[in-house]
Scaffold this active site. Sequence first.
Site, PDB file in Angstrom:
ATOM      1  N   LEU A  19       0.811  -1.213   0.000  1.00  0.00           N
ATOM      2  CA  LEU A  19       0.000   0.000   0.000  1.00  0.00           C
ATOM      3  C   LEU A  19       0.840   1.256   0.000  1.00  0.00           C
ATOM      4  CD1 LEU A  19      -2.804  -0.979   2.546  1.00  0.00           C
ATOM      5  CD2 LEU A  19      -2.887  -1.086   0.047  1.00  0.00           C
ATOM      6  N   GLY A  20       1.910   1.251   0.779  1.00  0.00           N
ATOM      7  CA  GLY A  20       2.742   2.439   0.855  1.00  0.00           C
ATOM      8  C   GLY A  20       3.822   2.223   1.894  1.00  0.00           C
ATOM      9  N   SER A  21       4.660   3.239   2.055  1.00  0.00           N
ATOM     10  CA  SER A  21       5.773   3.143   2.994  1.00  0.00           C
ATOM     11  C   SER A  21       5.925   4.463   3.706  1.00  0.00           C
ATOM     12  CB  SER A  21       7.068   2.771   2.272  1.00  0.00           C
ATOM     13  OG  SER A  21       7.424   3.768   1.318  1.00  0.00           O
ATOM     14  N   GLY A  22       6.506   4.405   4.871  1.00  0.00           N
ATOM     15  CA  GLY A  22       6.734   5.596   5.662  1.00  0.00           C
ATOM     16  C   GLY A  22       8.070   5.519   6.359  1.00  0.00           C
ATOM     17  N   GLY A  72       8.302   1.989   8.145  1.00  0.00           N
ATOM     18  CA  GLY A  72       8.211   0.767   7.380  1.00  0.00           C
ATOM     19  C   GLY A  72       7.103   0.823   6.359  1.00  0.00           C
ATOM     20  N   ALA A  73       6.980  -0.294   5.640  1.00  0.00           N
ATOM     21  CA  ALA A  73       5.972  -0.400   4.591  1.00  0.00           C
ATOM     22  C   ALA A  73       4.683  -0.966   5.164  1.00  0.00           C
ATOM     23  CB  ALA A  73       6.486  -1.286   3.463  1.00  0.00           C
ATOM     24  N   VAL A  74       3.580  -0.647   4.452  1.00  0.00           N
ATOM     25  CA  VAL A  74       2.254  -1.090   4.866  1.00  0.00           C
ATOM     26  C   VAL A  74       1.668  -1.938   3.740  1.00  0.00           C
ATOM     27  CG1 VAL A  74      -0.036  -0.376   5.626  1.00  0.00           C
ATOM     28  CG2 VAL A  74       1.964   0.991   6.247  1.00  0.00           C
ATOM     29  N   LYS A 115       1.597  -3.734   8.882  1.00  0.00           N
ATOM     30  CA  LYS A 115       2.663  -2.739   8.868  1.00  0.00           C
ATOM     31  C   LYS A 115       3.972  -3.423   9.211  1.00  0.00           C
ATOM     32  CE  LYS A 115       4.151   1.634  10.853  1.00  0.00           C
ATOM     33  NZ  LYS A 115       3.861   2.725  11.806  1.00  0.00           N
ATOM     34  N   ASP A 145       2.944  11.617  18.018  1.00  0.00           N
ATOM     35  CA  ASP A 145       3.153  11.740  16.570  1.00  0.00           C
ATOM     36  C   ASP A 145       1.805  11.866  15.869  1.00  0.00           C
ATOM     37  OD1 ASP A 145       4.541  11.944  14.215  1.00  0.00           O
ATOM     38  OD2 ASP A 145       4.773   9.779  13.946  1.00  0.00           O
TER      39      ASP A 145
END
Length: 928
Positions: free
Chosen positions: A141-144, A147-149, A162, A246
């Site tokens: 789905l995506g990364s931040g 880590g990646a999701v 996650k 956060d």
Amino acid sequence: MTSTTMVTTLDLVTPTSEEQPGPAPESSDFSTVVLSPDGSELVTQSAPNTPIQHREQANAEFGQKEGSPDPKNMVAATGNASKPSLNSFYADGLGQLRNGLFSCFQPVFGYFGTKTTVEIEKSEDELWEIPFDAISELEWLGSGSQGAVFRGQLENRTVAVKKVNQLKETEIKHLRHLRHQNIIEFLGVCSKSPCYCIVMEYCSKGQLCTVLKSRNTITRELFAQWVKEIADGMHYLHQNKVIHRDLKSPNILISAEDSIKICDFGTSHMQKKMDSTMMSFCGTVSWMAPEMIKKQPCNEKVDVYSFGVVLWEMLTRETPYANIAQMAIIFGVGTNILSLPMPEEAPKGLVLLIKQCLSQKGRNRPSFSHIRQHWEIFKPELFEMTEEEWQLAWDSYREFAKCIQYPSTVTRDHGGPKSAFAMEEEIQRKRHEQLNHIKDIRNMYEMKLKRTNKMYDKLQGCFTELKLKESELAEWEKDLTEREQWHNQNSPKAVAAPRAQLRGYPNEGYDDMSSDEDVQPCRGSPYRCSNTSSSSGVQSSPFSRQSSSRSSAGQQTRRSEGANPPKILRNDAIRHSGSYWETLGGARGSPARDSGFSQDSGMWSAGAGSCTAINGGGQQVCYSQTLYRNGDGRWSDGRIASRRRVSTSVNKSTAVPGQPVFFTRDSPSRVPHGVISCSSPRSSSKLNRSSYPSRNAPHQLEDGCCCAHARAPRAKSIAVPMTSSSRARSPTPYDNDFENAESFVDPESPKNLKNLEKIVNLPESTSYDEALCNSDVTMNPIYTSPITTYSNPCHVELVDEENANDVDLTSSMDSRRSRSDDADVESSEEDEGNGNNILNTSMESEDLRYRIDTSQSTMMSSLERSLEIGATRSDGLSDNEMRVQAVKMSIKTHRRTGSNPQALIHQCIDEYTTSATDDSDDAGAVRI
């Protein structure tokens, strides 16, 4: 503008004066300004902190107990208003009793079907750990930053996975109990390498920032709902003492029902104290509170600042502090020179709430409970606009945010758009994270493939082994069937014959005996101790080989080889119980072991003189005769003369001048068999030890006297001089006449007294040859005849025995002693008192009684002959110690058979070997 807004939002409260009665104004729950006691100045009070959870719960419980008071029916408080209620007092006491005393019985509830807390926690732990294999259909789905999701399927439910980088990031057990409609639900974690991930609820519409930028229209009802839900979710977290740290739009998700879900608690902090604590630098700087940037003590108010930034982002749909470097944001926010501008056309209540949340000091920020209350007040202002006006205003807020100009010194790329290089770096970073995840997944599946192949190999081996066992079992069954068929065809049918009936026997249990030789006669039975095989009513005599049933006077042949001989054990109590031979003991040479009068044992037949005593029943009692090593035909044919010493005055008075004395191995002085009593005291010198042979210690015989029932000391050695009347031939028992037997019985006969006067000390001899030269010429230098004497052990009189054959009695008993022992004897004071008589050993006794047995062996092995030569030629001082020790051990360990008997001194001998450097025979010690 800011000061004006602050003043308008504060309530001025003055204390009520007694001179001016009137209703007191209602005080606000928010920040207030009050007058000082003297009324000269105003005192500003900041907004109160967020009420902690236990206080709110206590207030709620108190309200439930007491009931909410009706403002219309309120009355003035009386003097007892401060007194606590009895109902609440007893309720609190019962609650403490329930939580204190009855909590001890919780483990017992498990026995009655109630789950205990431990079992519940255990089941929760098992459910919390989710294997990564259980998640299927993973989709990126995506990364931040953390880590990646991915999206996946877990038990027919769509979940979000996650993937984190470290194992410690999965330690969120303090968050799994959170259950709120605006908080993301955590389903479990995967803590097995290589994939560390957190499994949580899936929100199909994605992040709030994405929704704000993608959707062109958002209704005012939905906008108001999202603001309220974010405040409710954060209020729930603060009630559970969880600080998010956060909070930002990417960490706020939108579910399929357009509901807010606060997520990403990776940087959350569990608040344990009410005081402010120092927190680490974490989160995104655009949403970070100033006190956290400056690393000052902070509390839950840091989330309030982040909430204000999120409200500004929702209002403008732009990223806060866009195109500004992170270090510039940190410096600007920390020094309060950088802030978020507000649109002028925005609702005043919403702008006021945002500015209160973005206050530099945490104490000036409202709590989320106050934020919820104020939002309910400001929401009507939002609904004063129509939907079209709201959409136009909302678009204008976005254009206002895009036109914000920041100094070029703090912007990235000098205020221009992102460069192609920066965009390429971001794309590469995301691609690198995707490839890393794909690599981890591939490694995980490779490990699973290896495990699968290993399991397949094991199963294949099990199947092969099972087939082999099945084939072996089938073959075994076939073989068993064939053997049963062959057995049934060839085996004859056996018919049981009737039992034979014996007539004429009163007892059918007795067996028929054909002869006396087929019976195992017991000790003392008439078959063993009488002249005939018939039983008699008299007392049975002790059994020996010289008795009437086994000697020349009785049965002349031995038992056949088929008959089992009676077993004679070493235990004296078993071997000599119930007999007259208690004085003889169970040593080798006893009548039951070493008699020489059987016809095939190499001895002469015993005459009538061997049975001189008659027992009370009229039967003759025959006594054993000891077989000595010096007997004719034995492995030691000669005699070894012992070393002589110069006689002292004590022994010179009794010695005959010119007559040397010797001790031979067949001397009666060596093995006296009579019942004696010795009153000599035990010496206290160092020679008073148990080494064989002892010179000073009056050793006690193991054999007890059957008549006196007492232990008799062993007789000491006596040296007898040789006379010229000694015979050169070996006598036989037929040489013993009745006169000699008569003189033996009479202890006061002149002949016996004369022989006793001849007792002298043995002169010292340094070698065997010198001892032979000093002996009489008429004496046989190789063989000295044994003297046969007889005595009744029941006779308690002290009798001096006579040499029946007129042969001088010599002994070489001490010939094997070493010179080291001689040196010890010379240094002993007791030896000086005894005249340094080397033969004044434990065999000396004035009450000595002699019983000497004759023997002759018929067999001599080569081993015995070699041992004989080594023993006769060795004087104990050989230089080759190993050879001497070998000879000693050979003699000690040599086993004698029934055809080659060996006579021993009647004592229990316990031999052990010391070091090889011992020259003396003390290495083989004798313990009595």
